[in-house]
Design a protein around this motif. Structure first.
Motif, PDB file in Angstrom:
ATOM      1  N   ALA A 129       0.836  -1.200   0.000  1.00  0.00           N
ATOM      2  CA  ALA A 129       0.000   0.000   0.000  1.00  0.00           C
ATOM      3  C   ALA A 129       0.873   1.253   0.000  1.00  0.00           C
ATOM      4  CB  ALA A 129      -0.917  -0.005   1.220  1.00  0.00           C
ATOM      5  N   TYR A 130       1.985   1.201   0.731  1.00  0.00           N
ATOM      6  CA  TYR A 130       2.872   2.361   0.791  1.00  0.00           C
ATOM      7  C   TYR A 130       3.558   2.633  -0.538  1.00  0.00           C
ATOM      8  CZ  TYR A 130       2.671   4.394   5.428  1.00  0.00           C
ATOM      9  OH  TYR A 130       2.267   5.118   6.533  1.00  0.00           O
ATOM     10  N   VAL A 131       3.834   1.580  -1.314  1.00  0.00           N
ATOM     11  CA  VAL A 131       4.418   1.809  -2.641  1.00  0.00           C
ATOM     12  C   VAL A 131       3.454   2.671  -3.435  1.00  0.00           C
ATOM     13  CG1 VAL A 131       5.168   0.760  -4.794  1.00  0.00           C
ATOM     14  CG2 VAL A 131       5.667  -0.386  -2.622  1.00  0.00           C
ATOM     15  N   ALA A 132       2.188   2.251  -3.430  1.00  0.00           N
ATOM     16  CA  ALA A 132       1.182   2.980  -4.203  1.00  0.00           C
ATOM     17  C   ALA A 132       1.010   4.402  -3.671  1.00  0.00           C
ATOM     18  CB  ALA A 132      -0.144   2.228  -4.160  1.00  0.00           C
ATOM     19  N   LYS A 133       0.912   4.531  -2.356  1.00  0.00           N
ATOM     20  CA  LYS A 133       0.655   5.850  -1.773  1.00  0.00           C
ATOM     21  C   LYS A 133       1.852   6.785  -1.899  1.00  0.00           C
ATOM     22  CE  LYS A 133      -2.557   3.901   1.563  1.00  0.00           C
ATOM     23  NZ  LYS A 133      -3.876   4.380   1.172  1.00  0.00           N
ATOM     24  N   ALA A 134       3.054   6.222  -1.861  1.00  0.00           N
ATOM     25  CA  ALA A 134       4.252   7.057  -1.939  1.00  0.00           C
ATOM     26  C   ALA A 134       4.265   7.818  -3.257  1.00  0.00           C
ATOM     27  CB  ALA A 134       5.506   6.205  -1.815  1.00  0.00           C
ATOM     28  N   LEU A 135       3.825   7.139  -4.320  1.00  0.00           N
ATOM     29  CA  LEU A 135       3.871   7.772  -5.628  1.00  0.00           C
ATOM     30  C   LEU A 135       2.929   8.968  -5.705  1.00  0.00           C
ATOM     31  CD1 LEU A 135       4.239   4.652  -7.918  1.00  0.00           C
ATOM     32  CD2 LEU A 135       5.938   6.443  -7.454  1.00  0.00           C
ATOM     33  N   SER A 136       1.878   8.938  -4.916  1.00  0.00           N
ATOM     34  CA  SER A 136       0.955  10.069  -4.930  1.00  0.00           C
ATOM     35  C   SER A 136       1.569  11.283  -4.226  1.00  0.00           C
ATOM     36  CB  SER A 136      -0.356   9.684  -4.250  1.00  0.00           C
ATOM     37  OG  SER A 136      -0.136   9.584  -2.858  1.00  0.00           O
ATOM     38  N   GLY A 137       2.638  11.046  -3.477  1.00  0.00           N
ATOM     39  CA  GLY A 137       3.372  12.175  -2.892  1.00  0.00           C
ATOM     40  C   GLY A 137       2.877  12.615  -1.523  1.00  0.00           C
ATOM     41  N   ASN A 138       1.674  12.174  -1.104  1.00  0.00           N
ATOM     42  CA  ASN A 138       1.169  12.732   0.148  1.00  0.00           C
ATOM     43  C   ASN A 138       1.576  11.972   1.405  1.00  0.00           C
ATOM     44  OD1 ASN A 138      -0.486  10.573  -0.075  1.00  0.00           O
ATOM     45  ND2 ASN A 138      -2.298  11.733  -0.724  1.00  0.00           N
ATOM     46  N   LEU A 139       2.526  11.042   1.255  1.00  0.00           N
ATOM     47  CA  LEU A 139       3.059  10.389   2.457  1.00  0.00           C
ATOM     48  C   LEU A 139       4.197  11.202   3.052  1.00  0.00           C
ATOM     49  CD1 LEU A 139       3.376   6.568   1.717  1.00  0.00           C
ATOM     50  CD2 LEU A 139       1.778   7.686   3.252  1.00  0.00           C
ATOM     51  N   LEU A 140       4.854  11.980   2.167  1.00  0.00           N
ATOM     52  CA  LEU A 140       6.047  12.704   2.591  1.00  0.00           C
ATOM     53  C   LEU A 140       5.706  13.803   3.577  1.00  0.00           C
ATOM     54  CD1 LEU A 140       8.104  13.242  -0.673  1.00  0.00           C
ATOM     55  CD2 LEU A 140       8.466  11.560   1.123  1.00  0.00           C
ATOM     56  N   SER A 141       6.367  13.738   4.722  1.00  0.00           N
ATOM     57  CA  SER A 141       6.178  14.809   5.696  1.00  0.00           C
ATOM     58  C   SER A 141       7.170  14.574   6.808  1.00  0.00           C
ATOM     59  CB  SER A 141       4.760  14.779   6.256  1.00  0.00           C
ATOM     60  OG  SER A 141       4.702  15.553   7.427  1.00  0.00           O
ATOM     61  N   SER A 142       7.763  15.654   7.336  1.00  0.00           N
ATOM     62  CA  SER A 142       8.649  15.428   8.472  1.00  0.00           C
ATOM     63  C   SER A 142       7.943  15.769   9.772  1.00  0.00           C
ATOM     64  CB  SER A 142       9.956  16.209   8.315  1.00  0.00           C
ATOM     65  OG  SER A 142       9.683  17.493   7.849  1.00  0.00           O
ATOM     66  N   ASP A 143       6.611  15.826   9.695  1.00  0.00           N
ATOM     67  CA  ASP A 143       5.838  16.043  10.908  1.00  0.00           C
ATOM     68  C   ASP A 143       5.349  14.692  11.449  1.00  0.00           C
ATOM     69  OD1 ASP A 143       4.048  16.634  12.854  1.00  0.00           O
ATOM     70  OD2 ASP A 143       2.644  17.719  11.570  1.00  0.00           O
ATOM     71  N   PRO A 144       5.852  14.296  12.640  1.00  0.00           N
ATOM     72  CA  PRO A 144       5.506  12.975  13.188  1.00  0.00           C
ATOM     73  C   PRO A 144       4.007  12.747  13.282  1.00  0.00           C
ATOM     74  CG  PRO A 144       7.113  14.062  14.601  1.00  0.00           C
ATOM     75  CD  PRO A 144       6.735  15.038  13.539  1.00  0.00           C
ATOM     76  N   VAL A 145       3.275  13.787  13.628  1.00  0.00           N
ATOM     77  CA  VAL A 145       1.828  13.633  13.786  1.00  0.00           C
ATOM     78  C   VAL A 145       1.204  13.230  12.457  1.00  0.00           C
ATOM     79  CG1 VAL A 145      -0.303  14.808  14.421  1.00  0.00           C
ATOM     80  CG2 VAL A 145       1.821  15.317  15.639  1.00  0.00           C
ATOM     81  N   GLN A 146       1.692  13.879  11.405  1.00  0.00           N
ATOM     82  CA  GLN A 146       1.116  13.626  10.094  1.00  0.00           C
ATOM     83  C   GLN A 146       1.472  12.231   9.562  1.00  0.00           C
ATOM     84  OE1 GLN A 146       1.133  16.958   7.753  1.00  0.00           O
ATOM     85  NE2 GLN A 146      -0.197  15.967   6.248  1.00  0.00           N
ATOM     86  N   THR A 147       2.748  11.808   9.691  1.00  0.00           N
ATOM     87  CA  THR A 147       3.098  10.487   9.152  1.00  0.00           C
ATOM     88  C   THR A 147       2.391   9.386   9.946  1.00  0.00           C
ATOM     89  OG1 THR A 147       5.113  10.365  10.483  1.00  0.00           O
ATOM     90  CG2 THR A 147       5.345  11.192   8.241  1.00  0.00           C
ATOM     91  N   GLN A 148       2.230   9.618  11.242  1.00  0.00           N
ATOM     92  CA  GLN A 148       1.501   8.630  12.038  1.00  0.00           C
ATOM     93  C   GLN A 148       0.036   8.575  11.590  1.00  0.00           C
ATOM     94  OE1 GLN A 148       2.807   6.731  15.045  1.00  0.00           O
ATOM     95  NE2 GLN A 148       0.984   5.588  14.401  1.00  0.00           N
ATOM     96  N   ALA A 149      -0.525   9.744  11.280  1.00  0.00           N
ATOM     97  CA  ALA A 149      -1.926   9.784  10.853  1.00  0.00           C
ATOM     98  C   ALA A 149      -2.105   9.026   9.533  1.00  0.00           C
ATOM     99  CB  ALA A 149      -2.394  11.233  10.712  1.00  0.00           C
ATOM    100  N   SER A 150      -1.144   9.166   8.599  1.00  0.00           N
ATOM    101  CA  SER A 150      -1.253   8.440   7.327  1.00  0.00           C
ATOM    102  C   SER A 150      -1.248   6.942   7.573  1.00  0.00           C
ATOM    103  CB  SER A 150      -0.077   8.762   6.396  1.00  0.00           C
ATOM    104  OG  SER A 150       0.061  10.128   6.223  1.00  0.00           O
ATOM    105  N   PHE A 151      -0.362   6.512   8.476  1.00  0.00           N
ATOM    106  CA  PHE A 151      -0.277   5.073   8.766  1.00  0.00           C
ATOM    107  C   PHE A 151      -1.569   4.581   9.406  1.00  0.00           C
ATOM    108  CE2 PHE A 151       0.871   1.527  11.610  1.00  0.00           C
ATOM    109  CZ  PHE A 151       1.347   0.636  10.673  1.00  0.00           C
ATOM    110  N   ASP A 152      -2.058   5.325  10.392  1.00  0.00           N
ATOM    111  CA  ASP A 152      -3.281   4.917  11.070  1.00  0.00           C
ATOM    112  C   ASP A 152      -4.455   4.840  10.106  1.00  0.00           C
ATOM    113  OD1 ASP A 152      -1.900   4.758  13.397  1.00  0.00           O
ATOM    114  OD2 ASP A 152      -2.538   6.703  14.192  1.00  0.00           O
TER     115      ASP A 152
END
Ligand code: TRP
Length: 468
Positions: A129-152
């Motif tokens: 799933a992360y391969v697919a989502k990474a390409l969309s670009g919206n996984l990238l973030s250096s904000d811990p809250v945000q990357t955790q939210a994407s995973f959740d």
């Protein structure tokens, strides 16, 4: 010595196994064995467990377990497999003294394989799933809250969790049914160096981050008070998991080894390469943890939330991020194939199912068992018998109970039942290699040290001595 009825049947089944398949070259043997060892254990489990268990002390125990327990057992399993040239159940039936049911190790191994694959396939699902989502670009973030939210958002969505698992199962089933295992082996051989390179790059970059010093202290300066019996058991379980030992995978792969292969040398190389991949993953992840304010104890989400933060700093981050998870997916696929090989070859050789049918049956069982793990953070999140989700139970029981118990049984089998002469013959390729002295040492370890050590660690880790 005359053979009993069932044993000669085993021998002929074993013969059928030999004509079915074998690794064709020394490099092929090394690549396949390494392909089994390197997987999510390195990229996902190693960092999250090291983080959750206090860092350096855990790492040290893990290293000791790998050297003194893991390596001898890996050699033992491969030797059994190559001697018998059969699936684990047939192999043990063929080598066991008459009347002693050592083949039950193979049955337990098959159960362990299903349990591991049930949660492993779900983690592979997240990676896909992360391969697919990474390409969309919206996984990238250096904000811990945000990357955790994407995973959740991913793991808490039952539809995504299940669908991605089915994608994984269909993908793996497709590989096996099309018979392109060789293709996968060839791909693994070429792509693993790429993963290695990407990890070197990532690790190198991570070490320039401001939290690098703190990360190195965390990884290499032990805080002794953090080493509890439970931590020791977890570290030992990780050593089993990463080397793919304790349930018959290495026995099965050993049955495909060439007669010329130097078993102890191969096992040592695999162990060292596997270790370096894990350490590199640690170097890539922990500096980010301390630089961006993640928690090292984040658990199973650790890789998924930190790696996007590292790539967020780099030009071309989303493509690199997709590449990272794609290579991880490939590594995980190789490991998963080796796990599947155990039930498939048992169902094929012992139950007489054709390989495609054995594969389909395995996938079907896995689809059912796996669903419990896939839904454990959504639909079944509140179903926590004994304080653990089904996912956590599958993970915990396999690494902390089944694999170590399998390890004890295998050590006892080689040390006491099989006989040192046969073992030494396998290690020295019937006297062609100078491994006899080594065989003596390993044999003594397996006889007296390994089983006792594993048992003590298990009992202590499970709280038997503390009365918990
Ligand atoms: N070693 C693999 C990893 O690190 C997982 C694996 C493959 C495994 N085969 C196994 C674990 C057999 C335990 C037993 O990802």
């Amino acid at each position: 010595m005359s053979k009993s009825g069932p044993s000669s049947t085993d021998a002929s089944r074993a013969h059928a196994a030999t004509s079915r398949g074998a690794f064709s070259s020394s490099l092929g043997v090394l690549a396949a064995t390494l392909g089994s060892a390197v997987g999510l254990g390195n990229i996902w489990k190693f960092p999250s467990l090291t983080g959750a268990n206090g860092g350096a002390g855990f790492l040290l125990i893990y290293l000791l377990s790998t050297l003194f327990i893991g390596l001898p057992l890996m050699v033992a399993e491969i030797a059994i497999g190559r001697q018998a040239r059969a699936n684990p159940i047939s192999a043990l039936r063929q080598l066991q003294p008459r009347g002693a049911p050592w083949w039950l190790i193979g049955v337990a191994g098959m159960a362990a394989a299903f349990l591991i694959m049930a949660f492993y396939s779900e983690v592979v699902a997240w990676v896909f799933a992360y391969v697919a989502k990474a390409l969309s670009g919206n996984l990238l973030s250096s904000d811990p809250v945000q990357t955790q939210a994407s995973f959740d958002a991913l793991v808490r969505d039952p539809v995504q969790a299940l669908l991605w698992q089915w994608v994984v199962l269909a993908f793996i089933g497709g590989i096996l049914l099309l018979g392109v295992t060789r293709g996968i082996e060839a791909a693994t051989k070429r792509l693993m160096p790429l993963l290695f390179l990407l990890l070197v790059l990532l690790g190198g970059y991570s070490l320039t981050l401001p939290g690098a010093g703190q990360a190195l202290t965390f990884l290499f300066a032990p805080e002794w008070h953090k080493i509890t019996p439970a931590v020791v058991l977890t570290a030992m379980g990780l050593a089993f998991f990463k080397l793919s030992i304790g349930m018959g995978t290495m026995m099965t792969y050993g049955s495909y080894f060439t007669a010329e292969q130097n078993i102890p040398a191969t096992a040592t190389r695999v162990m060292l390469a596997d270790l370096s991949v894990s350490l590199l993953a640690g170097m890539a992840i922990f500096p980010a943890v301390f630089s961006f304010g993640f928690q090292p104890s984040a658990g199973p989400s650790l890789v998924f939330i930190t790696i996007p933060a590292v790539f967020a700093q780099m030009p071309g981050g989303s493509v690199l991020l997709a590449a990272f998870f794609l290579l991880t997916a490939i590594a995980a696929t190789g490991a998963m194939l080796s796990l599947m090989e155990v039930p498939v070859v048992i169902l094929h050789e012992r139950w007489g199912l054709s390989r495609p049918r054995a594969t389909l049956l395995t996938l079907l069982i896995l689809g059912l068992l796996g669903a419990g793990c896939a839904l454990s953070q959504s639909t079944l999140a509140t179903f926590q018998p004994g304080g653990r989700t089904l996912f956590d139970w599958a993970d915990y029981l396999s690494s902390n109970l089944l694999l170590p118990a399998g390890g004890i049984a295998i050590a006892l089998f080689v040390g006491w039942a099989w006989g040192e002469r046969a073992f030494a013959a396998q290690l020295s390729n019937h006297g062609q290699l100078g491994n006899q002295g080594l065989a003596r040492v390993v044999s003594l370890l397996l006889r007296w040290v390994t089983p006792v050590l594993i048992l003590l660690v298990m009992l202590a880790g499970l709280g038997v001595f503390s009365g918990a």
